[in-house]
Design a protein around this motif. Sequence first.
Motif, PDB file in Angstrom:
ATOM      1  N   SER A 174      56.905  43.791  53.685  1.00 27.13           N
ATOM      2  CA  SER A 174      55.747  44.686  54.074  1.00 27.13           C
ATOM      3  C   SER A 174      55.096  45.592  52.987  1.00 27.13           C
ATOM      4  N   MET A 175      54.014  46.082  53.231  1.00 29.15           N
ATOM      5  CA  MET A 175      53.583  47.022  52.063  1.00 29.15           C
ATOM      6  C   MET A 175      53.015  48.088  53.115  1.00 29.15           C
ATOM      7  N   GLY A 176      52.829  49.174  52.628  1.00 34.03           N
ATOM      8  CA  GLY A 176      52.444  50.420  53.349  1.00 34.03           C
ATOM      9  C   GLY A 176      51.976  51.591  52.707  1.00 34.03           C
ATOM     10  N   TRP A 177      51.122  52.695  53.374  1.00 33.11           N
ATOM     11  CA  TRP A 177      50.859  53.805  52.838  1.00 33.11           C
ATOM     12  C   TRP A 177      51.550  55.052  53.535  1.00 33.11           C
ATOM     13  N   TYR A 178      52.187  55.933  52.670  1.00 30.89           N
ATOM     14  CA  TYR A 178      52.454  57.347  53.075  1.00 30.89           C
ATOM     15  C   TYR A 178      51.935  58.276  52.587  1.00 30.89           C
ATOM     16  N   ARG A 179      52.001  59.350  53.147  1.00 29.90           N
ATOM     17  CA  ARG A 179      51.395  60.825  52.581  1.00 29.90           C
ATOM     18  C   ARG A 179      52.211  61.878  52.798  1.00 29.90           C
ATOM     19  N   GLN A 180      52.035  62.910  51.795  1.00 33.59           N
ATOM     20  CA  GLN A 180      52.941  64.010  51.951  1.00 33.59           C
ATOM     21  C   GLN A 180      51.910  65.150  51.420  1.00 33.59           C
ATOM     22  N   ALA A 181      51.827  66.076  52.441  1.00 35.80           N
ATOM     23  CA  ALA A 181      50.964  67.268  52.282  1.00 35.80           C
ATOM     24  C   ALA A 181      51.738  68.397  51.684  1.00 35.80           C
ATOM     25  N   PRO A 182      51.269  69.446  51.127  1.00 31.85           N
ATOM     26  CA  PRO A 182      51.966  70.451  50.373  1.00 31.85           C
ATOM     27  C   PRO A 182      52.955  71.256  51.708  1.00 31.85           C
ATOM     28  N   GLY A 183      54.337  71.274  51.057  1.00 37.76           N
ATOM     29  CA  GLY A 183      55.138  71.972  51.994  1.00 37.76           C
ATOM     30  C   GLY A 183      55.653  71.095  53.300  1.00 37.76           C
ATOM     31  N   LYS A 184      55.315  69.898  53.204  1.00 38.07           N
ATOM     32  CA  LYS A 184      55.582  69.171  54.299  1.00 38.07           C
ATOM     33  C   LYS A 184      56.450  67.737  54.023  1.00 38.07           C
TER      34      LYS A 184
END
Length: 116
Positions: free
Chosen positions: A33-43
Amino acid sequence: QVHLVESGGGLVQPGGSLRLSCAASENIRSFNSMGWYRQAPGKQRELVATLTSGGSTNYADSVKGRFTISRDNAKNTVYLQMNSLKPEDTAVYTCNAVRGALYRAWGQGTQVTVSS
């Protein structure tokens, strides 16, 4: 180790669209599998969307109906089409590749900022 390079991030107004790309240095069909993740400031980093080698997709509830993950096997590239963007979508978006139980690869990430 596969090399993943993201592109397509930037500044967009609320309601706008962006398409992220993740170019892999090897055949993406070799990954489970391939995917996308995200990280917001402080999270913490959170899953956005995944796409299996069989074509199954999975999306975070917060992006369902707005984001679409897809791939171009000939280009060894995975995409994330993001529509109707909201300020809360602002984050660093990172591409991920999974092979088997132990192999995980990550890109460097691309910044997405949604602001008027």
